[in-house]
Motif scaffolding. Structure first.
Motif, mmCIF file in Angstrom:
data_model
loop_
_atom_site.group_PDB
_atom_site.id
_atom_site.type_symbol
_atom_site.label_atom_id
_atom_site.label_comp_id
_atom_site.label_asym_id
_atom_site.label_seq_id
_atom_site.Cartn_x
_atom_site.Cartn_y
_atom_site.Cartn_z
ATOM 1 N N LEU A 43 0.822 -1.203 0.000
ATOM 2 C CA LEU A 43 0.000 0.000 0.000
ATOM 3 C C LEU A 43 0.856 1.252 0.000
ATOM 4 O O LEU A 43 2.043 1.201 0.306
ATOM 5 N N THR A 44 0.232 2.366 -0.362
ATOM 6 C CA THR A 44 0.835 3.689 -0.227
ATOM 7 C C THR A 44 -0.103 4.504 0.647
ATOM 8 O O THR A 44 -1.323 4.315 0.610
ATOM 9 N N ILE A 45 0.467 5.399 1.444
ATOM 10 C CA ILE A 45 -0.348 6.139 2.402
ATOM 11 C C ILE A 45 0.293 7.485 2.714
ATOM 12 O O ILE A 45 1.510 7.620 2.703
ATOM 13 N N PHE A 46 -0.543 8.480 2.969
ATOM 14 C CA PHE A 46 -0.073 9.819 3.320
ATOM 15 C C PHE A 46 -0.172 10.092 4.825
ATOM 16 O O PHE A 46 0.543 10.914 5.350
ATOM 17 N N ASN A 47 -1.091 9.472 5.521
ATOM 18 C CA ASN A 47 -1.426 9.811 6.898
ATOM 19 C C ASN A 47 -0.428 9.207 7.881
ATOM 20 O O ASN A 47 -0.372 7.988 8.051
ATOM 21 N N VAL A 48 0.313 10.071 8.589
ATOM 22 C CA VAL A 48 1.336 9.592 9.516
ATOM 23 C C VAL A 48 0.725 8.888 10.723
ATOM 24 O O VAL A 48 1.343 7.998 11.301
ATOM 25 N N GLY A 49 -0.475 9.269 11.107
ATOM 26 C CA GLY A 49 -1.151 8.577 12.208
ATOM 27 C C GLY A 49 -1.453 7.138 11.845
ATOM 28 O O GLY A 49 -1.283 6.228 12.658
ATOM 29 N N ASP A 50 -1.920 6.942 10.616
ATOM 30 C CA ASP A 50 -2.201 5.588 10.158
ATOM 31 C C ASP A 50 -0.927 4.762 10.052
ATOM 32 O O ASP A 50 -0.943 3.557 10.313
ATOM 33 N N ILE A 51 0.161 5.399 9.679
ATOM 34 C CA ILE A 51 1.439 4.686 9.593
ATOM 35 C C ILE A 51 1.801 4.106 10.958
ATOM 36 O O ILE A 51 2.202 2.948 11.064
ATOM 37 N N LYS A 102 -9.937 0.808 9.665
ATOM 38 C CA LYS A 102 -10.510 2.062 9.176
ATOM 39 C C LYS A 102 -9.397 3.108 9.130
ATOM 40 O O LYS A 102 -9.196 3.874 10.059
ATOM 41 N N LEU A 103 -8.664 3.100 8.042
ATOM 42 C CA LEU A 103 -7.546 4.022 7.884
ATOM 43 C C LEU A 103 -7.977 5.237 7.080
ATOM 44 O O LEU A 103 -8.939 5.180 6.331
ATOM 45 N N HIS A 104 -7.263 6.307 7.219
ATOM 46 C CA HIS A 104 -7.559 7.565 6.537
ATOM 47 C C HIS A 104 -6.634 7.716 5.343
ATOM 48 O O HIS A 104 -5.656 8.437 5.392
ATOM 49 N N TRP A 106 -6.970 9.054 2.443
ATOM 50 C CA TRP A 106 -7.035 10.245 1.602
ATOM 51 C C TRP A 106 -7.010 9.837 0.146
ATOM 52 O O TRP A 106 -6.133 10.187 -0.609
ATOM 53 N N SER A 107 -7.971 9.044 -0.254
ATOM 54 C CA SER A 107 -8.181 8.558 -1.626
ATOM 55 C C SER A 107 -7.300 7.386 -2.014
ATOM 56 O O SER A 107 -7.247 7.039 -3.168
ATOM 57 N N LEU A 108 -6.612 6.778 -1.090
ATOM 58 C CA LEU A 108 -5.817 5.593 -1.379
ATOM 59 C C LEU A 108 -6.362 4.437 -0.561
ATOM 60 O O LEU A 108 -6.975 4.625 0.473
ATOM 61 N N SER A 109 -6.129 3.238 -1.033
ATOM 62 C CA SER A 109 -6.603 2.061 -0.311
ATOM 63 C C SER A 109 -5.484 1.032 -0.218
ATOM 64 O O SER A 109 -4.470 1.164 -0.882
ATOM 65 N N PRO A 110 -5.675 -0.013 0.616
ATOM 66 C CA PRO A 110 -4.620 -1.025 0.745
ATOM 67 C C PRO A 110 -4.265 -1.692 -0.572
ATOM 68 O O PRO A 110 -3.190 -2.180 -0.742
ATOM 69 N N ARG A 111 -5.192 -1.710 -1.502
ATOM 70 C CA ARG A 111 -4.893 -2.217 -2.843
ATOM 71 C C ARG A 111 -4.952 -1.012 -3.767
ATOM 72 O O ARG A 111 -5.976 -0.343 -3.861
ATOM 73 N N ASP A 112 -3.889 -0.724 -4.430
ATOM 74 C CA ASP A 112 -3.806 0.476 -5.270
ATOM 75 C C ASP A 112 -4.848 0.502 -6.371
ATOM 76 O O ASP A 112 -5.129 1.536 -6.933
ATOM 77 N N ASP A 113 -5.476 -0.633 -6.691
ATOM 78 C CA ASP A 113 -6.417 -0.683 -7.816
ATOM 79 C C ASP A 113 -7.859 -0.475 -7.379
ATOM 80 O O ASP A 113 -8.776 -0.628 -8.182
ATOM 81 N N THR A 114 -8.107 -0.092 -6.124
ATOM 82 C CA THR A 114 -9.481 0.155 -5.681
ATOM 83 C C THR A 114 -9.653 1.617 -5.336
ATOM 84 O O THR A 114 -8.705 2.331 -5.084
ATOM 85 N N LYS A 115 -10.903 2.065 -5.299
ATOM 86 C CA LYS A 115 -11.201 3.452 -4.945
ATOM 87 C C LYS A 115 -11.745 3.494 -3.528
ATOM 88 O O LYS A 115 -12.279 2.524 -3.013
ATOM 89 N N ASP A 116 -11.609 4.635 -2.899
ATOM 90 C CA ASP A 116 -12.118 4.830 -1.549
ATOM 91 C C ASP A 116 -13.648 4.861 -1.626
ATOM 92 O O ASP A 116 -14.238 5.791 -2.125
ATOM 93 N N GLU A 117 -14.299 3.819 -1.112
ATOM 94 C CA GLU A 117 -15.749 3.675 -1.246
ATOM 95 C C GLU A 117 -16.521 4.545 -0.281
ATOM 96 O O GLU A 117 -17.720 4.723 -0.443
ATOM 97 N N GLU A 118 -15.892 5.103 0.729
ATOM 98 C CA GLU A 118 -16.600 5.922 1.707
ATOM 99 C C GLU A 118 -16.796 7.353 1.220
ATOM 100 O O GLU A 118 -17.534 8.106 1.801
ATOM 101 N N ARG A 119 -16.160 7.771 0.184
ATOM 102 C CA ARG A 119 -16.246 9.155 -0.296
ATOM 103 C C ARG A 119 -17.359 9.305 -1.295
ATOM 104 O O ARG A 119 -17.737 8.541 -2.034
#
Length: 119
Positions: A43-51, A102-104, A106-119
């Protein structure tokens, strides 16, 4: 000095990573070293709290991982996401552990090929 597990950089004189509790190395891991078959990007992620949460979960499961770009994210957020690499033999288990979180992203998901379904 660099942590060989998480990639964190330390000032001279520090000999052990405060988070991973492993001895530091003189040379950091290069991104190209991460992309060898031994490690798999999950995965790729921006949120340091989630990291921090992800590290805690993976540490408790004794999964070997590296966050590439984790510290750069603090300097230039939203430009360079941190990339999570785990040992290839443990990738399926890591994905299973992280999929219900439930990670934040910011438009990324654990699988790079999916979209954030909560938005």
């Amino acid at each position: 000095m660099f942590c060989p597990k998480c990639g964190a950089e330390y000032v001279e004189g520090i000999t052990e990573c405060a988070d991973c509790r492993v001895p530091l190395a003189v040379v950091p891991l290069a991104a190209k070293d991460l992309e060898q078959p031994e490690f798999e990007k999950i995965l790729t992620i921006f949120n340091v709290g989630d990291i921090a949460v992800i590290k805690s979960v993976l540490d408790s499961a004794q999964i070997k991982y590296i966050f590439d770009g984790e510290n750069f994210n603090l300097v230039d957020p939203m430009i360079q996401p941190a990339r999570l690499f785990v040992k290839a033999s443990q990738a399926a288990m890591a994905r299973e552990l992280l999929k219900e979180m439930k990670l934040h992203y910011w438009s990324l998901s654990p699988r790079d090929d999916t979209k954030d379904e909560e938005r």
